[in-house]
Design a protein around this motif. Sequence first.
Motif, PDB file in Angstrom:
ATOM      1  N   SER A  11      -0.198  -7.380  -9.684  1.00 12.66           N
ATOM      2  CA  SER A  11      -1.209  -8.183  -9.002  1.00 12.66           C
ATOM      3  C   SER A  11      -2.321  -8.538  -9.989  1.00 12.66           C
ATOM      4  O   SER A  11      -2.232  -8.214 -11.178  1.00 12.66           O
ATOM      5  CB  SER A  11      -1.782  -7.399  -7.806  1.00 12.66           C
ATOM      6  OG  SER A  11      -2.467  -6.249  -8.276  1.00 12.66           O
ATOM      7  N   ASP A  12      -3.379  -9.179  -9.486  1.00 14.05           N
ATOM      8  CA  ASP A  12      -4.494  -9.557 -10.360  1.00 14.05           C
ATOM      9  C   ASP A  12      -5.579  -8.483 -10.383  1.00 14.05           C
ATOM     10  O   ASP A  12      -6.673  -8.704 -10.896  1.00 14.05           O
ATOM     11  CB  ASP A  12      -5.088 -10.903  -9.915  1.00 14.05           C
ATOM     12  CG  ASP A  12      -5.513 -10.881  -8.448  1.00 14.05           C
ATOM     13  OD1 ASP A  12      -5.351  -9.815  -7.800  1.00 14.05           O
ATOM     14  OD2 ASP A  12      -5.980 -11.919  -7.947  1.00 14.05           O
ATOM     15  N   ARG A  13      -5.281  -7.291  -9.848  1.00 17.96           N
ATOM     16  CA  ARG A  13      -6.267  -6.208  -9.865  1.00 17.96           C
ATOM     17  C   ARG A  13      -6.439  -5.682 -11.288  1.00 17.96           C
ATOM     18  O   ARG A  13      -5.505  -5.682 -12.083  1.00 17.96           O
ATOM     19  CB  ARG A  13      -5.822  -5.063  -8.949  1.00 17.96           C
ATOM     20  CG  ARG A  13      -5.770  -5.448  -7.477  1.00 17.96           C
ATOM     21  CD  ARG A  13      -5.092  -4.347  -6.665  1.00 17.96           C
ATOM     22  NE  ARG A  13      -4.901  -4.749  -5.287  1.00 17.96           N
ATOM     23  CZ  ARG A  13      -5.719  -4.409  -4.293  1.00 17.96           C
ATOM     24  NH1 ARG A  13      -6.769  -3.643  -4.542  1.00 17.96           N
ATOM     25  NH2 ARG A  13      -5.475  -4.823  -3.065  1.00 17.96           N
ATOM     26  N   ALA A  72       1.651  -3.801   8.950  1.00 17.75           N
ATOM     27  CA  ALA A  72       2.395  -5.062   9.037  1.00 17.75           C
ATOM     28  C   ALA A  72       2.334  -5.845   7.727  1.00 17.75           C
ATOM     29  O   ALA A  72       3.333  -6.389   7.255  1.00 17.75           O
ATOM     30  CB  ALA A  72       1.845  -5.901  10.184  1.00 17.75           C
ATOM     31  N   THR A  73       1.155  -5.906   7.139  1.00 19.60           N
ATOM     32  CA  THR A  73       0.965  -6.695   5.908  1.00 19.60           C
ATOM     33  C   THR A  73       0.894  -5.762   4.700  1.00 19.60           C
ATOM     34  O   THR A  73       0.041  -4.869   4.646  1.00 19.60           O
ATOM     35  CB  THR A  73      -0.332  -7.518   5.991  1.00 19.60           C
ATOM     36  OG1 THR A  73      -0.306  -8.315   7.174  1.00 19.60           O
ATOM     37  CG2 THR A  73      -0.487  -8.397   4.762  1.00 19.60           C
ATOM     38  N   ILE A  74       1.816  -5.982   3.744  1.00 19.35           N
ATOM     39  CA  ILE A  74       1.864  -5.110   2.558  1.00 19.35           C
ATOM     40  C   ILE A  74       1.983  -5.969   1.304  1.00 19.35           C
ATOM     41  O   ILE A  74       2.804  -6.882   1.232  1.00 19.35           O
ATOM     42  CB  ILE A  74       3.056  -4.125   2.621  1.00 19.35           C
ATOM     43  CG1 ILE A  74       2.937  -3.226   3.856  1.00 19.35           C
ATOM     44  CG2 ILE A  74       3.126  -3.287   1.357  1.00 19.35           C
ATOM     45  CD1 ILE A  74       4.130  -2.310   4.065  1.00 19.35           C
ATOM     46  N   GLU A  75       1.128  -5.643   0.321  1.00 20.36           N
ATOM     47  CA  GLU A  75       1.119  -6.385  -0.940  1.00 20.36           C
ATOM     48  C   GLU A  75       1.451  -5.420  -2.097  1.00 20.36           C
ATOM     49  O   GLU A  75       0.827  -4.371  -2.219  1.00 20.36           O
ATOM     50  CB  GLU A  75      -0.276  -6.987  -1.163  1.00 20.36           C
ATOM     51  CG  GLU A  75      -0.482  -7.554  -2.557  1.00 20.36           C
ATOM     52  CD  GLU A  75      -1.954  -7.594  -2.969  1.00 20.36           C
ATOM     53  OE1 GLU A  75      -2.220  -8.048  -4.097  1.00 20.36           O
ATOM     54  OE2 GLU A  75      -2.820  -7.137  -2.189  1.00 20.36           O
ATOM     55  N   PRO A  76       2.458  -5.740  -2.934  1.00 20.80           N
ATOM     56  CA  PRO A  76       2.747  -4.878  -4.098  1.00 20.80           C
ATOM     57  C   PRO A  76       1.591  -4.938  -5.097  1.00 20.80           C
ATOM     58  O   PRO A  76       1.078  -6.029  -5.395  1.00 20.80           O
ATOM     59  CB  PRO A  76       4.028  -5.462  -4.671  1.00 20.80           C
ATOM     60  CG  PRO A  76       4.135  -6.850  -4.136  1.00 20.80           C
ATOM     61  CD  PRO A  76       3.392  -6.883  -2.837  1.00 20.80           C
ATOM     62  N   VAL A  77       1.195  -3.763  -5.616  1.00 19.92           N
ATOM     63  CA  VAL A  77       0.059  -3.677  -6.535  1.00 19.92           C
ATOM     64  C   VAL A  77       0.516  -3.330  -7.956  1.00 19.92           C
ATOM     65  O   VAL A  77       0.103  -3.981  -8.922  1.00 19.92           O
ATOM     66  CB  VAL A  77      -0.966  -2.626  -6.043  1.00 19.92           C
ATOM     67  CG1 VAL A  77      -2.078  -2.432  -7.068  1.00 19.92           C
ATOM     68  CG2 VAL A  77      -1.533  -3.033  -4.693  1.00 19.92           C
ATOM     69  N   ALA A  78       1.373  -2.312  -8.056  1.00 20.64           N
ATOM     70  CA  ALA A  78       1.804  -1.870  -9.393  1.00 20.64           C
ATOM     71  C   ALA A  78       3.087  -1.043  -9.284  1.00 20.64           C
ATOM     72  O   ALA A  78       3.422  -0.510  -8.224  1.00 20.64           O
ATOM     73  CB  ALA A  78       0.704  -1.050 -10.056  1.00 20.64           C
ATOM     74  N   LEU A  79       3.802  -0.996 -10.400  1.00 21.89           N
ATOM     75  CA  LEU A  79       4.949  -0.092 -10.507  1.00 21.89           C
ATOM     76  C   LEU A  79       4.560   1.079 -11.401  1.00 21.89           C
ATOM     77  O   LEU A  79       3.975   0.880 -12.468  1.00 21.89           O
ATOM     78  CB  LEU A  79       6.161  -0.812 -11.119  1.00 21.89           C
ATOM     79  CG  LEU A  79       6.821  -1.905 -10.276  1.00 21.89           C
ATOM     80  CD1 LEU A  79       8.004  -2.506 -11.050  1.00 21.89           C
ATOM     81  CD2 LEU A  79       7.295  -1.377  -8.926  1.00 21.89           C
TER      82      LEU A  79
END
Length: 778
Positions: A319-321, A429-436
């Motif tokens: 992500s852009d974090r 319900a809403t999930i966003e991938p952040v990092a592996l």
Amino acid sequence: MTLDESCSKGLTQEEVESRQQRGLVNGTDEIKTKSIGQIILNNLVTPFNILNVALAALIVMVGSFKNLLFMGVIICNTLIGTIQEIRAKKTIDRLKLIAAPKAGVMRGGVKQELPVEDLVLDDILILTSGNQVCADCVVVDGECEVNESLITGEQDPILKKAGDHLLSGSFIASGSCCARVEHIGAENYASKITKNAKYLKKPNSEIMNWINKIIKYIGFSIIPIGTLLFYKQYFLSGEPFQRAVVGTVAALIGMIPEGLVLLTSVVLAVSVMRLAYHKALVQELYSIETLARVDTLCLDKTGTITEGIMQVDAILSLSDRTKVDIENAIAALINTLNDENPTANAIRGLGLATPDWEYTHKVAFSSARKWSGATFRSEGSYLLGAGEFILKDDFSKISALVKEHSALGQRVLLLAHSPDPIQGSELPATIEPVALILLSDKIRKNAKRTLSFFADQGVDIKVISGDNPVTVANIAKKAGLKNADKVIDASLLLTKDDLKDAAEKYTVFGRVTPQQKLDLVKVLKEQGHTVAMTGDGVNDVLALKESDCSIAMASGSDASKTVSQVVLLDSDFASMPRIVNEGRRSINNLQRSASLFLVKAIFSAIIAVLFIFVNCGYPFQPIQFTLINAVTIGIPSFILALEPNRERIQGSFMINVMRKSLPGALTMSTNILFLVLIACSLKFSHEQISTMAVIVTGYTGLLTLFKVCIPFNIKHAVLFWLMTGIFVVAMLFFKPFFSLVNLTLPMLLILVPLLLAATSLMALYYHMIEKVIMKKAK
């Protein structure tokens, strides 16, 4: 008694005593060392000692008391062997006590630490993360995840709640509980599946086998040879009864390699004590020899190549974090969940600073859900686990990246974020991938050096694991294992023929079942390999028992430690080269020392038979053999047997010994035959013949010692010249004591050519044995 009461109080002292009286105690299958009384008896009452006492009785009967000096050597040998074995026993017992497993038990309202064997039926165990379940039991309170890999080979933890069964040999991966013991001793699950390993296995020891053969051959031959020799001397030659008895006893004493058995036990006992200082517990003496001869070593990945813990290789942003935001989320989540599983511990190892986030709800990791998470008051929810279980249909967006790293043997976890709170144990319900988060098994620091050592020594390594073959192969490659790319999925090996082919072709075996481990060891042995195996689980027990030399980790199951010949108390595979080198020191030095003993035994047997037919009295007395044995065998053998030696063991033990001992034995026999034939025909006295025989035999024995001391160093040079000096001093100043007489010119005219001939004969016999006998042996 309610469940809560049982957890808080446990059994009362009266209930414990009642169960103990009824025999409802867990007990132990641990291998016990001999008692001190047994050690003394075993060293005192031996076939050699009994025979020597009988011969001493004959000497006493004829009143030749100075010829009893050989019993001093026997007594010293027995004392040395007894003392060394008692010291080894105390060392082993002390280490076993330190390594003995303990169990946390609630009794009478007080938590106690007890030896596992003291558990009784219905005891309440207090189990927390990292504890091994030491008896089958039922969870009565609490919740935990259990790793049953030591039993089943499966790595995934299993959730256990109140009413669920815990199997002995499993580990608590996370959580805590109290559980009531429902099976004890032989009724435990681990005991039942290892009962097939409870059989006596004959040690695969070439030294022990040959020593037993030597004892048997000598035992069968000594009585008829002694009887015939005495009959010939007393009845046919008309020698005095005393001389006939003394000569016969001298011949038989020479045939007995009494020091060889003792020397072997002492050298191996010293090795046990040396290894004990380096955290290796040797439970069977002859396993030191076997490990030194191993040409194939079977390893499990976990605990040998790896440390059994995970490490974080990298964190890949999706992500852009910012990096700080991602690390704050990870640290807050790990701190909130407070799990003690390998993944959480690996992330803690990063040392990330924990932000001051307040959580409102958390969900612990479950092997069924494959994820954990927490909702924070101002930051939303963060989830950690397997991407396909968290993202579900959306996993396809990152699946290629996950597969890429999985193929490299890494474990890939997804960190995801949701603005919505977690409800119960359901995903938002809403999930966003952040990092592996990329993790891998932490490879031992010394793994590369240890594997390189075995490769240099010509030992073939087989990595056998229940894990994914690609993962195992990549870890082996990182550790520097040669041919790590020769990998196979063992689930594809359906027949024994498949396994036979694979055993020779492949280096890494993945998805191996416990039965396949056993079958693989059997196949390798059938193919002529000497196989050592390391293991730590109940599922390894049968294969460990089948191997020629079994090595267990102290951190493993009790069953694996019980059946193994060597236990690494620090659970560090890097100790293996030290054990191999100690084995080489023992075996190489024993080969050198054994050759000295067999020179005497072979020579004595040959001339004992010859003097049944030669019309001349037996030329030696026991006191004379005592001198020759002391300077050419006894003292040198113990010094040489305990010095450093890391040379690779090559060839057969007996062939290596015979090539050093036969030249000396044949030279001695030839010289004595020539001496007796010449001296008897020239009418020399018995005392003169005896004196010349001692000089010729002692000289040849020192020649043999000279060859055994090669390559010479300061220690060897001092030893050789010291023994030579002692022999010369005895010949010059202690003639009456050793029944010797002054040399005359006629005696010197016979001796000088014989001594010169001894040197030439030794070289000739050595050349013949190397060119003829050794060629056939190859």
